[in-house]
Design an enzyme around this catalytic site. Structure first.
Site, short mmCIF file in Angstrom:
data_model
loop_
_atom_site.label_atom_id
_atom_site.label_comp_id
_atom_site.label_asym_id
_atom_site.label_seq_id
_atom_site.Cartn_x
_atom_site.Cartn_y
_atom_site.Cartn_z
N LYS A 170 0.84 -1.20 0.00
CA LYS A 170 0.00 0.00 0.00
C LYS A 170 0.87 1.25 0.00
CE LYS A 170 -1.62 3.00 2.66
NZ LYS A 170 -1.69 4.16 1.75
N GLU A 245 9.92 2.42 10.59
CA GLU A 245 10.91 3.46 10.30
C GLU A 245 10.16 4.77 10.34
OE1 GLU A 245 14.17 4.39 10.56
OE2 GLU A 245 14.20 2.32 9.87
N CYS A 279 13.83 11.61 5.97
CA CYS A 279 13.90 11.30 7.40
C CYS A 279 15.34 11.38 7.89
CB CYS A 279 13.27 9.95 7.71
SG CYS A 279 13.73 8.66 6.59
N GLU A 381 9.83 17.15 14.54
CA GLU A 381 10.20 16.98 13.13
C GLU A 381 9.32 17.88 12.26
OE1 GLU A 381 11.57 13.38 10.34
OE2 GLU A 381 9.54 13.16 11.07
P1 ADP Z 1 3.03 11.06 6.27
O1 ADP Z 1 2.83 12.18 7.24
O2 ADP Z 1 4.41 10.90 5.78
O3 ADP Z 1 1.98 10.97 5.22
P2 ADP Z 1 1.78 8.80 7.51
O4 ADP Z 1 2.29 8.02 8.66
O5 ADP Z 1 0.50 9.51 7.63
O6 ADP Z 1 2.96 9.75 7.15
O7 ADP Z 1 1.69 7.88 6.24
C1 ADP Z 1 2.59 6.85 5.92
C2 ADP Z 1 1.81 5.69 5.32
O8 ADP Z 1 0.97 5.16 6.32
C3 ADP Z 1 0.90 6.10 4.17
O9 ADP Z 1 0.93 5.07 3.19
C4 ADP Z 1 -0.44 6.19 4.82
O10 ADP Z 1 -1.51 5.99 3.94
C5 ADP Z 1 -0.35 5.06 5.82
N1 ADP Z 1 -1.32 5.16 6.93
C6 ADP Z 1 -1.84 6.27 7.48
N2 ADP Z 1 -2.71 5.95 8.46
C7 ADP Z 1 -2.72 4.60 8.56
C8 ADP Z 1 -3.40 3.66 9.40
N3 ADP Z 1 -4.26 4.03 10.33
N4 ADP Z 1 -3.17 2.35 9.20
C9 ADP Z 1 -2.29 1.94 8.27
N5 ADP Z 1 -1.63 2.77 7.45
C10 ADP Z 1 -1.83 4.09 7.59
#
Ligand code: ADP
Length: 479
Positions: A170, A245, A279, A381
């Protein structure tokens, strides 16, 4: 319309999303399918069914496929780099570099499929032999962020497949283009149906399925600290293996004896390039007293020469911020820094249109001085082109400040002293340490990862990736 790949078939999503170019928001790159939770579960089912066969393929079969993927990525570096720069906003040379990295990673893990090794040793009991072997873990769920749209997927997908796992991937919603291109390459390279599945979709919907479905044996996640915690909780609750990470607040120490040119190059490179959206970026530059003023003057001088413009325009040093939400976050922190009493010596301006008049999320790189270690700009950050300088009395104080953070991904130092370089390498509380080199920009064949709040679980990349993507079996035989 770019579709999801589930069980070897390209399928429409429950809805769609338009991929927008942050260098020119009038430019729609394409329409991409968004899977829903039911489709994510179909992908998990397909990966679960495919595991029985894929996990027993020969190393040669896995080598051939991964090697072919690497070859195609490298051959198409210019085109894939252009797509990456267009959807994410890093400059074209940086984007091509990232594509090359992804290609090399597939080549490396093609070789790892062949090198899979174990140990044979005598038992403590007479007549008994012991062997330690590695087996794939099963279905792995891969969840990736937007800042490295092809390299991060590559460094998760390649080892997952090399060691015999099946994958549900995903990608981040903001960068479906590179993810789709990678899926297309894998599919045409002959990955069997169900072994690799692409489900573009929302984190809370599609990502959540990967966390909760008991058929997903392991989850590898790169992203924010907040989401990482959710991943950890969900995986612990059902006993799944996981690897995280997350963020960084990486320090770069500049000592009085540093080569000023080297120090400035490192700080500019890892503070501002890729729009500071790495990062491993150095967001805290800790400078000892004797060089502080000259360093700041040289930084401000160099920053005047940096061209902020369309990511794909030749000569651009810094492309746009990835989207409006990230731009707002960067601007909010620039305002917070000023309210906290830091001095903004350069940059920090939002530019609504580039030199050609195209609307985008352009931000001039920002440098703060007179900052205290406790300020929010030094503890949280930002993930943008924003660097704070912290003044330190001497090496000891600089080392203390460098380590005084809940994060521990990368840590760097500019010095000509062997004594301080050696001491720093030993005492920096980080997973990666750089001497006279930027904290951002690492090799692809060695471990990547951090300590403290930055990472959790085994390292990614290099042969160490086997720790996460395999499970060990100890066999005993009485001969
Ligand atoms: P960023 O701020 O870099 O977008 P996120 O942690 O929000 O960081 O997103 C990183 C990844 O995690 C993306 O692919 C996002 O769709 C996914 N993601 C966000 N929320 C969830 C969740 N509740 N469960 C699983 N994956 C998630």
């Amino acid at each position: 319309m770019f579709k999801n790949l589930i069980n070897g078939q390209w399928v429409d999503g429950a809805s769609t999303i338009v991929n927008i170019n942050p260098s020119d928001t009038r430019d729609a790159i394409g329409e991409y399918a968004l899977a829903d939770a039911a489709q994510a579960r179909e992908a998990v089912a397909a990966a679960h069914a495919a595991f029985a066969t894929w996990s027993l393929t020969t190393p040669q079969q896995r080598f051939d496929i991964l090697d072919a993927v690497g070859t195609e990525i490298l051959a198409r570096r210019a085109e894939l780099g252009d797509l990456l720069a267009r959807e994410e906003g890093k400059t074209l040379p940086e984007a091509i570099g990232e594509v090359v990295r992804a290609g090399n990673i597939f080549k490396f893990f093609a070789g790892e499929a062949l090198r899979g090794a174990g140990d044979v040793l005598p038992s403590v009991r007479p007549g008994v032999g012991v062997e330690v072997t590695r087996e794939p873990v099963g279905v792995v769920g891969l969840i990736t962020p937007w800042n490295f749209p092809i390299a991060i997927p590559a460094w998760k997908v390649a080892p997952a497949l090399a060691y015999g796992n099946t994958v549900v991937f995903k990608p981040a919603e903001l960068v479906p283009g590179s993810a789709w291109a990678l899926a297309d390459i894998l599919q045409r390279a002959g990955v069997p149906a169900g072994v690799f599945n692409l489900v573009m979709g929302r984190g809370r919907e599609v990502g959540q399925v990967l966390l909760d479905d008991s058929r997903v044996a392991a989850v590898s996640f790169t992203g924010s600290v907040a989401t990482g915690r959710l991943v950890a909780q969900a995986c612990v609750a059902r006993g799944a293996k996981f690897q995280l990470e997350m963020g960084g607040k990486n320090p770069f120490v500049v000592l009085d004896d540093a080569d000023l040119n080297v120090a400035v190059n490192c700080a500019i490179q890892s503070g501002f390039f890729s729009t500071g959206q790495r990062c491993t970026a150095s967001s805290r530059v800790i400078v000892t007293e004797g060089l502080h003023d000259r360093f700041v003057a040289a930084m401000a001088e160099r920053m005047k020469t940096l061209k902020v413009d369309d990511a794909r325009k030749p000569g651009t040093d810094i492309g746009p911020v990835v989207d409006e939400r990230q731009l707002e976050q960067d601007l909010a922190y620039i305002a917070i820094g000023q309210q906290e009493g830091a001095t903004l010596v350069a940059g920090g301006q939002y530019i609504e249109r580039n030199a050609a008049g195209a609307p985008g999320y352009y931000l001039t790189p920002a440098l703060f001085t007179g900052t205290a270690a406790s300020m929010r700009i030094n503890t949280e950050e930002i993930f943008g082109p924003v660097v704070s300088v912290i003044r330190a009395k001497d090496y000891e104080e600089a080392l203390h400040l460098a380590n005084d953070t809940p994060f521990g991904l990368a840590s760097g130092i500019a010095t000509t002293s062997l004594k301080h370089a050696t001491h720093f390498k030993r005492h920096a509380q980080a997973g990666m340490v750089m001497v006279n080199l930027p904290t951002a920009g690492v090799d692809y064949h060695v471990p990547f990862g951090g300590r403290k709040g930055s990472s959790y679980g085994p390292r990614e990349q290099g042969a160490y990736a086997a720790e996460f993507y395999t499970t060990v079996k100890t066999g005993y035989t009485l001969a």
